[in-house]
Write a protein that holds these residues in place. Sequence first.
Motif, PDB file in Angstrom:
ATOM      1  N   LYS A  63       1.298  33.697   9.821  1.00  0.00           N
ATOM      2  CA  LYS A  63      -0.068  33.370   9.389  1.00  0.00           C
ATOM      3  C   LYS A  63      -0.176  33.372   7.856  1.00  0.00           C
ATOM      4  N   HIS A  64       0.367  34.403   7.220  1.00  0.00           N
ATOM      5  CA  HIS A  64       0.277  34.508   5.761  1.00  0.00           C
ATOM      6  C   HIS A  64       1.154  33.473   5.053  1.00  0.00           C
ATOM      7  N   PHE A  65       2.373  33.264   5.553  1.00  0.00           N
ATOM      8  CA  PHE A  65       3.242  32.261   4.942  1.00  0.00           C
ATOM      9  C   PHE A  65       2.637  30.863   5.094  1.00  0.00           C
ATOM     10  N   ARG A  66       2.048  30.588   6.261  1.00  0.00           N
ATOM     11  CA  ARG A  66       1.424  29.280   6.485  1.00  0.00           C
ATOM     12  C   ARG A  66       0.264  29.069   5.509  1.00  0.00           C
ATOM     13  N   LYS A  67      -0.549  30.105   5.318  1.00  0.00           N
ATOM     14  CA  LYS A  67      -1.662  29.981   4.376  1.00  0.00           C
ATOM     15  C   LYS A  67      -1.139  29.782   2.952  1.00  0.00           C
ATOM     16  N   ALA A  68      -0.056  30.480   2.615  1.00  0.00           N
ATOM     17  CA  ALA A  68       0.518  30.345   1.271  1.00  0.00           C
ATOM     18  C   ALA A  68       0.987  28.916   1.009  1.00  0.00           C
ATOM     19  N   VAL A  69       1.618  28.278   2.011  1.00  0.00           N
ATOM     20  CA  VAL A  69       2.067  26.898   1.787  1.00  0.00           C
ATOM     21  C   VAL A  69       0.909  25.913   1.833  1.00  0.00           C
ATOM     22  N   GLU A  70      -0.153  26.260   2.541  1.00  0.00           N
ATOM     23  CA  GLU A  70      -1.348  25.409   2.526  1.00  0.00           C
ATOM     24  C   GLU A  70      -2.009  25.447   1.150  1.00  0.00           C
ATOM     25  N   LEU A  71      -1.975  26.617   0.518  1.00  0.00           N
ATOM     26  CA  LEU A  71      -2.572  26.763  -0.805  1.00  0.00           C
ATOM     27  C   LEU A  71      -1.696  26.171  -1.906  1.00  0.00           C
ATOM     28  N   ARG A  72      -0.391  26.254  -1.689  1.00  0.00           N
ATOM     29  CA  ARG A  72       0.533  25.735  -2.708  1.00  0.00           C
ATOM     30  C   ARG A  72       1.761  25.160  -2.005  1.00  0.00           C
ATOM     31  N   ALA A  73       1.748  23.868  -1.811  1.00  0.00           N
ATOM     32  CA  ALA A  73       2.774  23.197  -1.008  1.00  0.00           C
ATOM     33  C   ALA A  73       4.163  23.227  -1.641  1.00  0.00           C
ATOM     34  N   ASP A  74       4.273  23.565  -2.927  1.00  0.00           N
ATOM     35  CA  ASP A  74       5.593  23.601  -3.572  1.00  0.00           C
ATOM     36  C   ASP A  74       6.166  25.013  -3.633  1.00  0.00           C
ATOM     37  N   LEU A 102      11.097  22.629   3.229  1.00  0.00           N
ATOM     38  CA  LEU A 102      11.753  23.502   2.256  1.00  0.00           C
ATOM     39  C   LEU A 102      12.855  22.758   1.517  1.00  0.00           C
ATOM     40  N   LEU A 103      13.650  21.978   2.226  1.00  0.00           N
ATOM     41  CA  LEU A 103      14.712  21.196   1.592  1.00  0.00           C
ATOM     42  C   LEU A 103      14.135  20.178   0.609  1.00  0.00           C
ATOM     43  N   LYS A 104      12.991  19.599   0.960  1.00  0.00           N
ATOM     44  CA  LYS A 104      12.343  18.652   0.050  1.00  0.00           C
ATOM     45  C   LYS A 104      11.849  19.345  -1.211  1.00  0.00           C
TER      46      LYS A 104
END
Length: 156
Positions: A63-74, A102-104
């Motif tokens: 949940k937290h990692f998903r929110k982190a990538v939603e907030l900052r996709a890079d 992640l590879l991108k």
Amino acid sequence: MSGFYGKATVAIVAALMLGGCTTSGVDKTATTSIAAAPTDISQADLTAGKSQFRAANYGLAEKHFRKAVELRADNSEAWMGLAASYDQLGRFDFADRAYDQLLKVAGRRPEIVNNMGYSQLLRGNKKQARKLLVEARNAMADPRVVDANLALLNRI
């Protein structure tokens, strides 16, 4: 008389105008200000995700990692945590998507390839796991983690 009063009035007005230009009356006391917003708004969720992952709370970590990538996709660190969380939850379809992203974002780094190999190990894909782990081992300066994963693979 009117000339004297007129000149005096002009002199007083000029003095008042010039007096208004001084800075000696400026209040220089410290003021309270609102703190600047953090530059990385995903940091709190990244930190929480790591903490939950270490505690083996993989659902909360996801949940937290998903929110982190939603907030900052890079945010490659958050993508890595998200993929690893999905691996631990057995959601390999989502893990594959996270690894692809992640590879991108970060490129084909050995740490990522190691995690991808471990993901394959969890799935029981020994041949693919070995291929990825050997690739990671050959590219790492300190391959201890990869060696541990290869040893685990050899025990299965």
